[in-house]
Design an enzyme around this catalytic site. Structure first.
Site, PDB file in Angstrom:
ATOM      1  N   ILE A 187      -2.219  -8.214  13.977  1.00  0.00           N
ATOM      2  CA  ILE A 187      -2.159  -7.550  14.358  1.00  0.00           C
ATOM      3  C   ILE A 187      -2.233  -6.905  15.916  1.00  0.00           C
ATOM      4  O   ILE A 187      -2.150  -7.323  17.824  1.00  0.00           O
ATOM      5  CB  ILE A 187      -0.666  -6.753  13.872  1.00  0.00           C
ATOM      6  CG1 ILE A 187       0.769  -7.693  12.948  1.00  0.00           C
ATOM      7  CG2 ILE A 187       0.368  -6.255  14.823  1.00  0.00           C
ATOM      8  CD1 ILE A 187       0.860  -7.099  12.360  1.00  0.00           C
ATOM      9  N   LEU A 188      -3.210  -5.803  15.643  1.00  0.00           N
ATOM     10  CA  LEU A 188      -3.213  -4.879  17.042  1.00  0.00           C
ATOM     11  C   LEU A 188      -4.575  -6.014  17.731  1.00  0.00           C
ATOM     12  O   LEU A 188      -4.333  -6.079  18.997  1.00  0.00           O
ATOM     13  CB  LEU A 188      -4.292  -4.101  16.047  1.00  0.00           C
ATOM     14  CG  LEU A 188      -4.828  -2.792  16.875  1.00  0.00           C
ATOM     15  CD1 LEU A 188      -3.804  -2.130  18.104  1.00  0.00           C
ATOM     16  CD2 LEU A 188      -5.741  -1.730  16.542  1.00  0.00           C
ATOM     17  N   PRO A 208      -2.617 -12.357   9.939  1.00  0.00           N
ATOM     18  CA  PRO A 208      -3.134 -12.034  11.130  1.00  0.00           C
ATOM     19  C   PRO A 208      -3.581 -11.140  11.745  1.00  0.00           C
ATOM     20  O   PRO A 208      -2.975 -10.300  11.015  1.00  0.00           O
ATOM     21  CB  PRO A 208      -2.157 -13.278  11.414  1.00  0.00           C
ATOM     22  CG  PRO A 208      -1.065 -12.726  11.097  1.00  0.00           C
ATOM     23  CD  PRO A 208      -1.410 -13.090   9.747  1.00  0.00           C
ATOM     24  N   LYS A 211     -13.492  -0.488  14.850  1.00  0.00           N
ATOM     25  CA  LYS A 211     -13.107  -0.945  15.480  1.00  0.00           C
ATOM     26  C   LYS A 211     -12.340  -1.035  16.607  1.00  0.00           C
ATOM     27  O   LYS A 211     -11.379  -1.681  17.225  1.00  0.00           O
ATOM     28  CB  LYS A 211     -11.942  -0.602  14.239  1.00  0.00           C
ATOM     29  CG  LYS A 211     -10.372  -1.047  14.569  1.00  0.00           C
ATOM     30  CD  LYS A 211      -9.641  -0.285  13.208  1.00  0.00           C
ATOM     31  CE  LYS A 211      -8.124  -1.229  12.787  1.00  0.00           C
ATOM     32  NZ  LYS A 211      -6.942  -0.405  11.627  1.00  0.00           N
ATOM     33  N   ASN A 263       0.952  -1.233  -0.203  1.00  0.00           N
ATOM     34  CA  ASN A 263      -0.008   0.036  -0.172  1.00  0.00           C
ATOM     35  C   ASN A 263       1.122   0.821  -0.094  1.00  0.00           C
ATOM     36  O   ASN A 263       2.219   1.055   0.050  1.00  0.00           O
ATOM     37  CB  ASN A 263      -0.769  -0.195   1.334  1.00  0.00           C
ATOM     38  CG  ASN A 263      -0.459   0.550   2.195  1.00  0.00           C
ATOM     39  OD1 ASN A 263       0.630   0.920   2.533  1.00  0.00           O
ATOM     40  ND2 ASN A 263      -0.394  -1.265   2.955  1.00  0.00           N
ATOM     41  N   PHE A 265      -4.741   2.557  14.898  1.00  0.00           N
ATOM     42  CA  PHE A 265      -5.125   3.668  13.543  1.00  0.00           C
ATOM     43  C   PHE A 265      -6.200   3.125  12.503  1.00  0.00           C
ATOM     44  O   PHE A 265      -6.255   1.970  12.298  1.00  0.00           O
ATOM     45  CB  PHE A 265      -3.625   3.806  12.648  1.00  0.00           C
ATOM     46  CG  PHE A 265      -3.015   5.576  13.206  1.00  0.00           C
ATOM     47  CD1 PHE A 265      -2.899   6.569  12.979  1.00  0.00           C
ATOM     48  CD2 PHE A 265      -2.111   4.706  14.697  1.00  0.00           C
ATOM     49  CE1 PHE A 265      -2.059   7.431  13.237  1.00  0.00           C
ATOM     50  CE2 PHE A 265      -1.887   5.743  15.524  1.00  0.00           C
ATOM     51  CZ  PHE A 265      -1.474   6.745  14.236  1.00  0.00           C
ATOM     52  N   LYS A 315       8.761 -16.407 -11.506  1.00  0.00           N
ATOM     53  CA  LYS A 315       8.014 -15.207 -11.690  1.00  0.00           C
ATOM     54  C   LYS A 315       7.378 -15.851 -12.125  1.00  0.00           C
ATOM     55  O   LYS A 315       6.899 -17.124 -13.070  1.00  0.00           O
ATOM     56  CB  LYS A 315       8.988 -14.718 -12.406  1.00  0.00           C
ATOM     57  CG  LYS A 315       8.386 -13.241 -13.288  1.00  0.00           C
ATOM     58  CD  LYS A 315       9.130 -12.597 -14.428  1.00  0.00           C
ATOM     59  CE  LYS A 315       8.297 -11.391 -14.017  1.00  0.00           C
ATOM     60  NZ  LYS A 315       9.361 -10.674 -15.293  1.00  0.00           N
ATOM     61  N   LYS A 326     -12.074  -4.597  18.207  1.00  0.00           N
ATOM     62  CA  LYS A 326     -10.533  -5.353  18.773  1.00  0.00           C
ATOM     63  C   LYS A 326     -10.384  -4.974  19.985  1.00  0.00           C
ATOM     64  O   LYS A 326      -8.951  -4.759  20.670  1.00  0.00           O
ATOM     65  CB  LYS A 326      -9.528  -4.534  17.801  1.00  0.00           C
ATOM     66  CG  LYS A 326      -9.440  -4.636  16.127  1.00  0.00           C
ATOM     67  CD  LYS A 326      -8.732  -3.976  15.069  1.00  0.00           C
ATOM     68  CE  LYS A 326      -8.835  -3.628  13.733  1.00  0.00           C
ATOM     69  NZ  LYS A 326      -8.441  -5.364  13.613  1.00  0.00           N
ATOM     70  N   ASP A 376      -4.350  -6.478   5.078  1.00  0.00           N
ATOM     71  CA  ASP A 376      -5.547  -7.487   5.521  1.00  0.00           C
ATOM     72  C   ASP A 376      -5.178  -9.325   4.877  1.00  0.00           C
ATOM     73  O   ASP A 376      -5.547 -10.186   5.784  1.00  0.00           O
ATOM     74  CB  ASP A 376      -6.756  -6.619   5.010  1.00  0.00           C
ATOM     75  CG  ASP A 376      -7.272  -5.649   6.101  1.00  0.00           C
ATOM     76  OD1 ASP A 376      -6.599  -5.634   6.604  1.00  0.00           O
ATOM     77  OD2 ASP A 376      -7.464  -4.848   5.895  1.00  0.00           O
TER      78      ASP A 376
END
Length: 402
Positions: free
Chosen positions: A309-310, A307, A339, A210, A325, A288, A343, A278
């Site tokens: 993480i947060l 997974p 969120k 990203n 965030f 390749k 979480k 995600d």
């Protein structure tokens, strides 16, 4: 006394009998978590050996301005930039005079001229020398320039006289050094921060990622250090210099980042500012991928969930104060609040990345922070450095309420 935690102190040792107290002073500063480097004048080395202070501080003692090995890298300038505080103890009458005149005829006086750090002196001399008008004029001049003066104390002196001129004891000087620093909100806390993007390989050449630059996470790491914290920064692939006094761990994928976060536990505060992928390809091709004429114009990749993480860190039995965030392009506060609840977070920082002036790769940011009671606090657009300081201050205040 926790104000000295991770503070960088240069101890300057002048040529007086009180130099013997410098050894104890090094110990007292280290006990309070400071990092100490010693710079001695030639006179100072006549009263206490550099080897003694090297053994106590754990670092070589600096003495010579024109040391070829050190000066190849501009050693005195590096020392001047390194310091948070330059404490000269003992400061003799001669040394005070040279400082007042702005001389740079040895390493210590040169360093004082070159540093932006706070400079403090602990005078030590015979009572008559202390009372002399020349010394008092130098004292007033140094104070007018912003130098801090610790002492002297009154009492019996090595020459047999009694009066003002004794250097303060090591414990008193360590307390004075601590008073040079404001109480820092995160002193003694371990803060773990994630930053930047993650990369998920498709094959040895291609990957999914990203636009995150990592700038916000790195600014948060700097702000947390300024607040007195010990900071671990776990970052995906970014091209940013490591902030001073930050332990940096580089990772690539989301699974790498989770493993590094778990290895970094326990911590007091977890700030997840990284933009973690995600999903990842279910299978990473060993070679390749080539165009397949039989597949027409498309390429089908099956993705699996990474997974979280947060949620994983916030769900631990030893969970830290957890800050997430939410980078959204629509329904910002609604998605962020969801969120926060899903979480099990303490706070969530909501960013509108659809706005190009505060989105990915920008130099500025604006955000809103939502707490467990769904109360929202807005932070107006400004530089990411200033936003980071505001956020760290906000987090520290909430941490005190837990």
């Amino acid at each position: 006394m926790q104000r000295l935690y991770r503070k960088r102190i240069i101890l300057g040792v002048g040529g007086g009998i009180a130099a013997y107290k410098s050894a104890e002073l090094v110990r007292r500063l280290l006990e309070q978590g400071a990092e100490v480097r010693v710079v001695m004048t030639k006179g100072g080395s006549e009263f206490i050996t550099p080897l003694t202070l090297q053994a106590l501080s754990g670092h070589p003692v600096h003495m010579d301005l024109l040391d070829p090995a050190a000066e190849a890298a501009m050693g005195h300038i590096d020392l001047a930039k390194w310091a948070d505080l330059v404490l000269i103890a003992p400061a003799t009458a001669d040394l005070m005079a040279r400082l007042a005149q702005g001389l740079a005829n040895d390493l210590l006086t040169t360093l004082v001229l070159a540093t932006d750090a706070t400079v403090a002196i602990a005078p030590a001399m015979n009572q008559a020398m202390w009372r002399d008008p020349a010394t008092q004029d130098n004292l007033h001049l140094l104070r007018s320039r912003g130098l801090k003066v610790f002492g002297p104390a009154a009492g019996s002196q090595a020459c047999g006289d009694i009066g003002l001129g004794r250097m303060l004891e090591a414990t008193e000087l360590a307390l004075c050094a601590a008073e040079c620093f404001e109480h820092l909100a995160l002193t003694g806390k371990h803060v773990l921060i994630t930053a930047g993007p993650t990369q998920e390989n498709i094959d040895p050449v291609r990957y999914i990622t990203n636009h995150s630059s990592g700038k916000m996470g790195f600014a948060l790491a700097e702000a947390a250090v300024e607040a007195g914290a010990r900071v671990t920064l776990i970052c995906g692939p970014v091209h940013l210099p490591t902030p001073d006094r930050v332990t940096r761990i580089d990772v690539v994928s989301a699974r790498d980042m989770l493993a590094a976060c778990e290895a970094g536990m326990p911590c007091d505060v977890f700030i997840a500012s990284a933009a973690v992928a995600d999903y990842r390809p279910e299978v990473v091709a060993a070679q390749k991928l080539k165009k397949d004429p039989s597949s027409g114009d498309g390429l089908l990749l099956r993705m699996v969930r990474n997974p979280d993480i947060l949620a994983t860190i916030a769900g631990r039995a030893d969970r830290p104060f957890s800050v997430g965030f939410a980078a959204e392009t629509e329904h910002l506060l609604d998605y962020a609040a969801r969120k926060l609840k899903d979480k099990n977070l303490d706070l969530i920082v909501a960013n509108d990345v659809a706005n190009p002036s505060i989105g990915f790769n920008s130099e500025e940011n604006a955000c809103s922070v939502i707490d467990r009671q769904l109360q929202t606090t807005a932070f107006a657009q400004t530089s990411k450095g200033k936003i980071a300081r505001q956020l760290v201050s906000f987090i520290a205040k909430r941490l005190d309420q837990v």
